[in-house]
Scaffold this motif. Structure first.
Motif, PDB file in Angstrom:
ATOM      1  N   GLU A  29     -42.420  72.101  -5.180  1.00  0.00           N
ATOM      2  CA  GLU A  29     -43.373  72.925  -5.968  1.00  0.00           C
ATOM      3  C   GLU A  29     -43.493  74.435  -5.000  1.00  0.00           C
ATOM      4  O   GLU A  29     -43.470  74.459  -3.999  1.00  0.00           O
ATOM      5  CB  GLU A  29     -44.749  72.432  -6.248  1.00  0.00           C
ATOM      6  N   ASP A  30     -43.712  75.364  -5.719  1.00  0.00           N
ATOM      7  CA  ASP A  30     -43.723  76.886  -5.285  1.00  0.00           C
ATOM      8  C   ASP A  30     -45.085  76.948  -4.502  1.00  0.00           C
ATOM      9  O   ASP A  30     -45.173  77.753  -3.516  1.00  0.00           O
ATOM     10  CB  ASP A  30     -43.663  77.724  -6.365  1.00  0.00           C
ATOM     11  N   ASP A  31     -46.190  76.478  -5.029  1.00  0.00           N
ATOM     12  CA  ASP A  31     -47.643  76.605  -4.703  1.00  0.00           C
ATOM     13  C   ASP A  31     -48.160  75.412  -4.274  1.00  0.00           C
ATOM     14  O   ASP A  31     -48.158  74.435  -4.844  1.00  0.00           O
ATOM     15  CB  ASP A  31     -48.431  77.482  -5.726  1.00  0.00           C
TER      16      ASP A  31
ATOM     17  N   GLN B 102     -43.591  73.810  -0.154  1.00  0.00           N
ATOM     18  CA  GLN B 102     -42.200  73.891  -0.878  1.00  0.00           C
ATOM     19  C   GLN B 102     -41.278  72.887  -0.439  1.00  0.00           C
ATOM     20  O   GLN B 102     -40.620  72.266  -1.593  1.00  0.00           O
ATOM     21  CB  GLN B 102     -41.429  75.363  -1.016  1.00  0.00           C
ATOM     22  N   VAL B 103     -41.072  72.685   0.691  1.00  0.00           N
ATOM     23  CA  VAL B 103     -40.191  71.905   1.184  1.00  0.00           C
ATOM     24  C   VAL B 103     -40.627  70.369   0.963  1.00  0.00           C
ATOM     25  O   VAL B 103     -39.698  69.757   0.572  1.00  0.00           O
ATOM     26  CB  VAL B 103     -40.009  71.894   2.815  1.00  0.00           C
ATOM     27  N   ALA B 104     -41.773  70.212   1.333  1.00  0.00           N
ATOM     28  CA  ALA B 104     -42.234  68.830   1.141  1.00  0.00           C
ATOM     29  C   ALA B 104     -42.401  68.478  -0.373  1.00  0.00           C
ATOM     30  O   ALA B 104     -42.071  67.119  -0.689  1.00  0.00           O
ATOM     31  CB  ALA B 104     -43.822  68.665   1.787  1.00  0.00           C
TER      32      ALA B 104
ATOM     33  N   VAL C 185     -46.968  80.021   5.879  1.00  0.00           N
ATOM     34  CA  VAL C 185     -46.667  78.737   6.555  1.00  0.00           C
ATOM     35  C   VAL C 185     -46.831  77.707   5.769  1.00  0.00           C
ATOM     36  O   VAL C 185     -46.043  76.800   5.383  1.00  0.00           O
ATOM     37  CB  VAL C 185     -47.046  78.689   8.004  1.00  0.00           C
ATOM     38  N   THR C 186     -47.900  77.433   5.237  1.00  0.00           N
ATOM     39  CA  THR C 186     -48.346  76.604   4.354  1.00  0.00           C
ATOM     40  C   THR C 186     -47.510  76.321   3.097  1.00  0.00           C
ATOM     41  O   THR C 186     -47.165  75.470   2.632  1.00  0.00           O
ATOM     42  CB  THR C 186     -49.890  76.501   4.080  1.00  0.00           C
TER      43      THR C 186
END
Length: 90
Positions: free
Chosen positions: A39-41, A34-36, A28-29
């Motif tokens: 970036e992937d991680d 990613q949405v915010a 979930v994090t």
């Protein structure tokens, strides 16, 4: 079942639920990050190219998501035990 025996019997279930909560919280994090940020991680505290603000934001997000997911899983597990046994886990 006595409170002490019930507490001991619930321990392995609680541990398994905790591991599952950690895995779900991580997924979930990662998705929220990613949405915010695009970036992937989420950044680690030791990522040299990330600033303090980004590191603190990622840590706060991870902590909040983990706490919510763990509370949901713990409460759901306790509710399930009560449905199965008729008693709330000690």
């Amino acid at each position: 079942m006595s409170g002490r025996v019930q507490k001991i019997a619930y321990k392995p279930v609680g541990l398994l639920l905790g591991v599952m909560a950690g895995a779900v919280a991580g997924l979930v994090t990662r998705k929220i990050w990613q949405v915010a940020s695009g970036e992937d991680d989420t950044p680690d505290a030791t990522d040299e190219d990330k600033g303090w603000g980004e590191i603190i934001a990622a840590a706060a997000l991870q902590g909040a998501v983990f706490a919510v997911v763990k509370a949901l899983v713990d409460r759901g597990g306790a509710t399930g035990v009560r449905k199965l046994t008729g008693e709330w886990p000690a």
